[in-house]
Design a protein around this motif. Structure first.
Motif, PDB file in Angstrom:
ATOM      1  N   VAL A 184      -1.521  15.996  -3.518  1.00  0.00           N
ATOM      2  CA  VAL A 184      -1.781  14.304  -2.572  1.00  0.00           C
ATOM      3  C   VAL A 184      -3.369  15.117  -1.579  1.00  0.00           C
ATOM      4  O   VAL A 184      -3.883  15.988  -1.909  1.00  0.00           O
ATOM      5  CB  VAL A 184      -0.854  14.905  -1.288  1.00  0.00           C
ATOM      6  CG1 VAL A 184      -1.350  13.503   0.039  1.00  0.00           C
ATOM      7  CG2 VAL A 184       0.454  14.355  -1.601  1.00  0.00           C
ATOM      8  N   ARG A 205      -8.136   3.313   9.148  1.00  0.00           N
ATOM      9  CA  ARG A 205      -6.858   3.924   8.158  1.00  0.00           C
ATOM     10  C   ARG A 205      -7.504   5.071   7.792  1.00  0.00           C
ATOM     11  O   ARG A 205      -8.868   5.614   7.774  1.00  0.00           O
ATOM     12  CB  ARG A 205      -6.731   2.716   6.711  1.00  0.00           C
ATOM     13  CG  ARG A 205      -6.495   1.655   6.839  1.00  0.00           C
ATOM     14  CD  ARG A 205      -5.835   0.657   6.087  1.00  0.00           C
ATOM     15  NE  ARG A 205      -4.362   1.296   5.957  1.00  0.00           N
ATOM     16  CZ  ARG A 205      -3.244   1.308   5.366  1.00  0.00           C
ATOM     17  NH1 ARG A 205      -3.572  -0.178   4.291  1.00  0.00           N
ATOM     18  NH2 ARG A 205      -2.084   1.845   4.929  1.00  0.00           N
ATOM     19  N   GLN A 208      -2.948   9.631   7.362  1.00  0.00           N
ATOM     20  CA  GLN A 208      -1.199   9.528   8.007  1.00  0.00           C
ATOM     21  C   GLN A 208      -0.981   7.858   7.711  1.00  0.00           C
ATOM     22  O   GLN A 208       1.112   7.654   7.531  1.00  0.00           O
ATOM     23  CB  GLN A 208      -1.101   9.564   9.319  1.00  0.00           C
ATOM     24  CG  GLN A 208      -1.334  11.418   9.931  1.00  0.00           C
ATOM     25  CD  GLN A 208      -2.840  11.547  10.488  1.00  0.00           C
ATOM     26  OE1 GLN A 208      -3.527  10.479   9.834  1.00  0.00           O
ATOM     27  NE2 GLN A 208      -2.561  12.326  11.001  1.00  0.00           N
ATOM     28  N   ASP A 209      -1.361   7.141   7.542  1.00  0.00           N
ATOM     29  CA  ASP A 209      -0.479   5.324   7.280  1.00  0.00           C
ATOM     30  C   ASP A 209      -1.039   4.961   5.495  1.00  0.00           C
ATOM     31  O   ASP A 209      -0.500   4.047   5.780  1.00  0.00           O
ATOM     32  CB  ASP A 209      -1.710   4.819   8.469  1.00  0.00           C
ATOM     33  CG  ASP A 209      -2.862   4.315   7.733  1.00  0.00           C
ATOM     34  OD1 ASP A 209      -3.253   3.197   7.540  1.00  0.00           O
ATOM     35  OD2 ASP A 209      -3.769   4.568   8.180  1.00  0.00           O
ATOM     36  N   ARG A 210      -2.056   6.399   4.676  1.00  0.00           N
ATOM     37  CA  ARG A 210      -2.273   5.340   3.842  1.00  0.00           C
ATOM     38  C   ARG A 210      -0.946   5.049   3.160  1.00  0.00           C
ATOM     39  O   ARG A 210      -0.948   4.691   1.774  1.00  0.00           O
ATOM     40  CB  ARG A 210      -2.797   6.436   2.876  1.00  0.00           C
ATOM     41  CG  ARG A 210      -3.076   7.729   2.290  1.00  0.00           C
ATOM     42  CD  ARG A 210      -3.494   8.188   1.477  1.00  0.00           C
ATOM     43  NE  ARG A 210      -3.139   9.765   2.078  1.00  0.00           N
ATOM     44  CZ  ARG A 210      -4.132  10.684   1.306  1.00  0.00           C
ATOM     45  NH1 ARG A 210      -5.128   9.962   1.458  1.00  0.00           N
ATOM     46  NH2 ARG A 210      -3.752  11.497   1.047  1.00  0.00           N
ATOM     47  N   ALA A 211       0.178   5.478   3.388  1.00  0.00           N
ATOM     48  CA  ALA A 211       1.191   5.634   2.522  1.00  0.00           C
ATOM     49  C   ALA A 211       2.416   4.099   2.545  1.00  0.00           C
ATOM     50  O   ALA A 211       3.337   3.441   1.744  1.00  0.00           O
ATOM     51  CB  ALA A 211       2.560   6.685   2.502  1.00  0.00           C
ATOM     52  N   PHE A 212       1.666   3.101   3.566  1.00  0.00           N
ATOM     53  CA  PHE A 212       2.746   2.109   4.137  1.00  0.00           C
ATOM     54  C   PHE A 212       0.965   1.016   3.504  1.00  0.00           C
ATOM     55  O   PHE A 212       0.027   1.459   4.214  1.00  0.00           O
ATOM     56  CB  PHE A 212       2.336   1.853   5.863  1.00  0.00           C
ATOM     57  CG  PHE A 212       3.383   2.939   5.902  1.00  0.00           C
ATOM     58  CD1 PHE A 212       4.828   2.261   6.405  1.00  0.00           C
ATOM     59  CD2 PHE A 212       2.847   3.467   6.478  1.00  0.00           C
ATOM     60  CE1 PHE A 212       5.695   3.400   6.946  1.00  0.00           C
ATOM     61  CE2 PHE A 212       3.846   5.287   7.202  1.00  0.00           C
ATOM     62  CZ  PHE A 212       4.899   4.711   7.017  1.00  0.00           C
ATOM     63  N   TYR A 218       2.742   1.454   9.932  1.00  0.00           N
ATOM     64  CA  TYR A 218       2.899   2.604   9.977  1.00  0.00           C
ATOM     65  C   TYR A 218       3.292   2.458  11.372  1.00  0.00           C
ATOM     66  O   TYR A 218       3.983   3.798  12.382  1.00  0.00           O
ATOM     67  CB  TYR A 218       2.056   2.918   9.671  1.00  0.00           C
ATOM     68  CG  TYR A 218       1.727   4.485  10.297  1.00  0.00           C
ATOM     69  CD1 TYR A 218       2.151   5.353   9.607  1.00  0.00           C
ATOM     70  CD2 TYR A 218       0.442   4.179  11.317  1.00  0.00           C
ATOM     71  CE1 TYR A 218       1.536   7.560   9.894  1.00  0.00           C
ATOM     72  CE2 TYR A 218      -0.226   5.319  11.822  1.00  0.00           C
ATOM     73  CZ  TYR A 218       0.347   7.100  11.052  1.00  0.00           C
ATOM     74  OH  TYR A 218       0.530   8.093  11.577  1.00  0.00           O
TER      75      TYR A 218
END
Length: 228
Positions: A184, A205, A208-212, A218
């Motif tokens: 990752v 950003r 923690q929020d980058r998968a959204f 998020y």
């Protein structure tokens, strides 16, 4: 012929603890997907290590239960918002911008992280570093980078960023100094702004929020549907 200086090495826990005790800045690793941070007991030491103005605001590392308890009476948050702040810091390891009650009366330990009525709080608390962190309940912290550059993902990269008088802690987890193929990609923490009524808004950003694809997706994980 000028002799080649010895290669710089990563530091162990005792060397880093000694540096913090003397008020010096150190670089500490974080678990995937977070990047390294630079920390110190004195905010000016953090800024000097990053080669930026000594008086620049830094984040307060709200990692210790006593620090979190002390913040309760200082933050302009209701009971539900305070509980959410603790969750965001202690469980989610986010960076949180929180409103300060009577900022003109902020105590000396909180003032360096307070600007325009808001304080910046960093929450990561990696279990392998708990013994070190608990010895320093009040720490100031910032991303391990120079202004305009990405934070160092691991200790090995941090050696190239900071001068020899800033010890870089060897990762307590084997083989984690470098991210291997397919791992990752590391990033600085997500930063959120928490309003007195408990509303959340994305400030920056991050890991923690980058998968959204949509940051609101998020934020809704925390029961927030008003930050749009």
């Amino acid at each position: 012929m000028t002799p080649t200086p010895p290669a710089r090495e990563l530091s162990d826990l005792s060397a880093v603890r000694a540096a913090l005790t003397r008020g010096r800045a150190v670089v500490l690793p974080n678990p995937v997907p977070l990047t390294c941070v630079v920390a110190a007991t004195r905010p000016e030491a953090v800024n000097t290590a990053k080669q930026r103005p000594a008086e620049q605001a830094v984040a307060l590392w709200a990692h210790h239960p006593r620090t979190l308890d002390a913040l309760t009476e200082r933050l302009d948050l209701g009971p539900d918002a305070l509980r959410l702040a603790r969750r965001l810091l202690a469980e989610e390891h986010l960076t949180v911008l929180a409103p300060v009650r009577r900022p003109e009366q902020a105590p000396p330990w909180l003032a360096p992280a307070t600007k325009d009525g808001w304080t910046l709080l960093f929450g990561a608390r990696w279990q392998p570093l708990v013994g070190l962190l608990d010895a320093f309940p009040v720490l100031y912290v910032s991303s391990a980078n120079r202004t305009g550059h990405d934070p160092a993902p691991g200790p090995a990269e941090a050696l190239a960023v900071f001068p020899p008088d800033v010890p870089v802690l060897r990762s307590p987890v084997a083989d984690s100094d470098h991210d291997g193929p397919g791992s990752v990609r590391r990033a600085a923490t997500t930063t959120v702004r928490l309003y007195p009524d408990g509303r959340l808004a994305l400030h920056r950003r991050g890991a923690q929020d980058r998968a959204f694809a949509d940051p609101e997706q998020y934020l809704t994980r925390f029961g927030n549907d008003q930050g749009r």
